[in-house]
Design a protein around this motif. Structure first.
Motif, mmCIF file in Angstrom:
data_model
loop_
_atom_site.group_PDB
_atom_site.id
_atom_site.type_symbol
_atom_site.label_atom_id
_atom_site.label_comp_id
_atom_site.label_asym_id
_atom_site.label_seq_id
_atom_site.Cartn_x
_atom_site.Cartn_y
_atom_site.Cartn_z
ATOM 1 N N ASP A 116 22.109 -14.597 -40.207
ATOM 2 C CA ASP A 116 21.739 -14.900 -38.823
ATOM 3 C C ASP A 116 20.732 -16.047 -38.711
ATOM 4 N N ALA A 117 20.287 -16.590 -39.856
ATOM 5 C CA ALA A 117 19.354 -17.717 -39.844
ATOM 6 C C ALA A 117 19.975 -19.012 -40.336
ATOM 7 N N ALA A 118 21.212 -18.944 -40.816
ATOM 8 C CA ALA A 118 21.827 -20.112 -41.454
ATOM 9 C C ALA A 118 21.971 -21.293 -40.497
ATOM 10 N N GLU A 119 22.557 -21.065 -39.328
ATOM 11 C CA GLU A 119 22.742 -22.160 -38.375
ATOM 12 C C GLU A 119 21.400 -22.716 -37.918
ATOM 13 N N ALA A 120 20.418 -21.849 -37.755
ATOM 14 C CA ALA A 120 19.094 -22.299 -37.332
ATOM 15 C C ALA A 120 18.476 -23.240 -38.356
ATOM 16 N N MET A 121 18.653 -22.940 -39.646
ATOM 17 C CA MET A 121 18.087 -23.803 -40.673
ATOM 18 C C MET A 121 18.786 -25.162 -40.715
ATOM 19 N N VAL A 122 20.083 -25.175 -40.469
ATOM 20 C CA VAL A 122 20.788 -26.458 -40.396
ATOM 21 C C VAL A 122 20.233 -27.276 -39.239
ATOM 22 N N THR A 123 20.010 -26.638 -38.099
ATOM 23 C CA THR A 123 19.448 -27.328 -36.938
ATOM 24 C C THR A 123 18.071 -27.899 -37.252
ATOM 25 N N VAL A 124 17.225 -27.097 -37.882
ATOM 26 C CA VAL A 124 15.858 -27.533 -38.209
ATOM 27 C C VAL A 124 15.872 -28.716 -39.157
ATOM 28 N N HIS A 214 1.065 -30.464 -39.315
ATOM 29 C CA HIS A 214 -0.037 -30.326 -38.364
ATOM 30 C C HIS A 214 0.446 -29.608 -37.108
ATOM 31 N N ALA A 215 -0.462 -28.953 -36.427
ATOM 32 C CA ALA A 215 -0.117 -28.231 -35.206
ATOM 33 C C ALA A 215 0.567 -29.165 -34.208
ATOM 34 N N GLY A 216 1.695 -28.722 -33.695
ATOM 35 C CA GLY A 216 2.395 -29.473 -32.662
ATOM 36 C C GLY A 216 3.198 -30.658 -33.143
ATOM 37 N N ASP A 217 3.285 -30.875 -34.474
ATOM 38 C CA ASP A 217 4.031 -32.041 -34.957
ATOM 39 C C ASP A 217 5.530 -31.768 -34.956
ATOM 40 N N GLU A 218 6.307 -32.754 -35.463
ATOM 41 C CA GLU A 218 7.758 -32.631 -35.394
ATOM 42 C C GLU A 218 8.291 -31.449 -36.206
ATOM 43 N N VAL A 219 7.571 -31.056 -37.254
ATOM 44 C CA VAL A 219 8.012 -29.918 -38.067
ATOM 45 C C VAL A 219 7.842 -28.615 -37.292
ATOM 46 N N VAL A 220 6.661 -28.417 -36.731
ATOM 47 C CA VAL A 220 6.396 -27.204 -35.944
ATOM 48 C C VAL A 220 7.341 -27.138 -34.751
ATOM 49 N N ARG A 221 7.582 -28.275 -34.112
ATOM 50 C CA ARG A 221 8.483 -28.293 -32.947
ATOM 51 C C ARG A 221 9.925 -27.981 -33.350
ATOM 52 N N ALA A 222 10.346 -28.482 -34.511
ATOM 53 C CA ALA A 222 11.720 -28.228 -34.959
ATOM 54 C C ALA A 222 11.948 -26.739 -35.201
ATOM 55 N N PHE A 223 10.992 -26.082 -35.863
ATOM 56 C CA PHE A 223 11.142 -24.648 -36.101
ATOM 57 C C PHE A 223 11.002 -23.859 -34.796
ATOM 58 N N SER A 225 11.988 -24.750 -31.975
ATOM 59 C CA SER A 225 13.217 -24.913 -31.189
ATOM 60 C C SER A 225 14.257 -23.841 -31.511
ATOM 61 N N VAL A 226 14.140 -23.201 -32.692
ATOM 62 C CA VAL A 226 15.062 -22.117 -33.058
ATOM 63 C C VAL A 226 14.350 -20.768 -33.056
ATOM 64 N N GLY A 227 13.120 -20.749 -32.506
ATOM 65 C CA GLY A 227 12.394 -19.491 -32.368
ATOM 66 C C GLY A 227 11.586 -19.064 -33.568
ATOM 67 N N TRP A 228 11.390 -19.956 -34.564
ATOM 68 C CA TRP A 228 10.608 -19.609 -35.749
ATOM 69 C C TRP A 228 9.152 -20.044 -35.552
ATOM 70 N N LEU A 229 8.231 -19.235 -36.080
ATOM 71 C CA LEU A 229 6.797 -19.465 -35.898
ATOM 72 C C LEU A 229 6.140 -19.906 -37.201
ATOM 73 N N TRP A 230 4.988 -20.548 -37.058
ATOM 74 C CA TRP A 230 4.294 -21.198 -38.177
ATOM 75 C C TRP A 230 3.098 -20.380 -38.641
ATOM 76 N N GLY A 231 2.996 -20.194 -39.974
ATOM 77 C CA GLY A 231 1.848 -19.501 -40.549
ATOM 78 C C GLY A 231 0.564 -20.296 -40.473
ATOM 79 N N GLY A 232 0.652 -21.566 -40.122
ATOM 80 C CA GLY A 232 -0.555 -22.365 -39.952
ATOM 81 C C GLY A 232 -1.347 -21.989 -38.721
ATOM 82 N N ASP A 233 -0.736 -21.192 -37.842
ATOM 83 C CA ASP A 233 -1.431 -20.711 -36.648
ATOM 84 C C ASP A 233 -2.157 -19.394 -36.889
ATOM 85 N N TRP A 234 -1.998 -18.803 -38.089
ATOM 86 C CA TRP A 234 -2.685 -17.564 -38.379
ATOM 87 C C TRP A 234 -4.185 -17.828 -38.541
ATOM 88 N N GLU A 235 -4.978 -16.784 -38.349
ATOM 89 C CA GLU A 235 -6.431 -16.918 -38.516
ATOM 90 C C GLU A 235 -6.839 -16.710 -39.970
#
Length: 248
Positions: A116-124, A214-223, A225-235
């Protein structure tokens, strides 16, 4: 000499003189011929047609593929999957994507993720390729004996690995094929003064360097866009390399 004899002699002399003149004329050099005024002149090659289409560079192409886990691949995955893992092999998919290397050369990378994550990874990764984001290495964690530490130290991007969370006993999101670690050296796992991999210490303070997320960069935005979240936002801990569908 009689009159007839003199007349014959005169005729003979005239004939001899006429023959000599004709012979002299035949030996005179002939004048060189002049080229005809209708000869076709030699012309220089014509200049290239200025209306020809210009050469246009073809942009590099992104390619991807998604396939089930074959028996051959299952044998290769023996270090990372075993009976008792929370997801069966038939629910996993083998994904290949084109990625840009740090040297600017395009390569085919590989991942194993949940179906269920395969297509999302291709998109990212299509988005990251278009953005020119570099990926150091993208190989199955099995090439490192399923050692998360060895894979991170090699700056290898990987996804599925049937293992527990770092420092705990619960299954990691990687064990479900719904998490990925991206460029671990440039994006280390940080808990207080502890940094993993150790090679990532130079990047713990998040310099503006290739591959650093970095927060808000193209990498964070790409993930995102498919509903995946970044561990860089953890405390704490802060897992700069980690993205997952659950945010864990």
């Amino acid at each position: 000499m009689g009159r007839r004899a003199r007349t014959a002699a005169i005729v003979m002399v005239v004939a001899l003189l006429s023959g000599c003149a004709s012979s002299q004329a035949s030996r005179a050099p002939r004048a060189a011929s002049t080229p005809s005024a209708t000869s076709t002149p030699v012309t220089a090659p014509s200049a290239p047609d200025a209306t020809e289409d210009p050469v246009v560079a073809v942009p590099p192409a992104f390619t991807s593929a998604i396939s089930p886990i074959t028996p051959e691949l299952a044998a290769r995955m023996e270090p990372s999957w075993r009976p008792g893992c929370p997801v069966p092999l038939e629910d996993l998919r083998y994904v290949t994507v084109t990625h840009r290397g740090f040297d600017g050369v395009d390569r085919q990378g590989e991942l194993v993720v949940h179906a269920d994550a395969a297509e999302a990874m291709v998109t990212v990764f299509h988005a990251l390729f278009d953005a020119g984001y570099p990926v150091r290495s993208m190989r199955l964690v099995d090439d490192f004996g399923a050692s998360d530490d060895d894979s991170m130290a090699a700056d290898n991007t990987s996804a599925f690995n049937c293992r527990a969370i770092t420092g705990g006993s619960e299954w990691s999101e990687h064990a479900y094929g719904r998490a990925i670690d991206l460029n671990p050296v440039e994006n280390p796992y940080v808990r207080g003064s502890s940094v993993a991999p150790d090679e990532g210490r130079a990047y713990a303070d998040r310099p503006d360097s290739p591959g650093v997320i970095h927060a808000g960069d193209e990498v964070v935005r790409a993930f995102a866009s498919v509903g995946w979240l970044w561990g860089g936002d953890w405390e704490s801990p802060i897992d700069y390399q980690h993205f997952s569908s659950s945010g864990r």
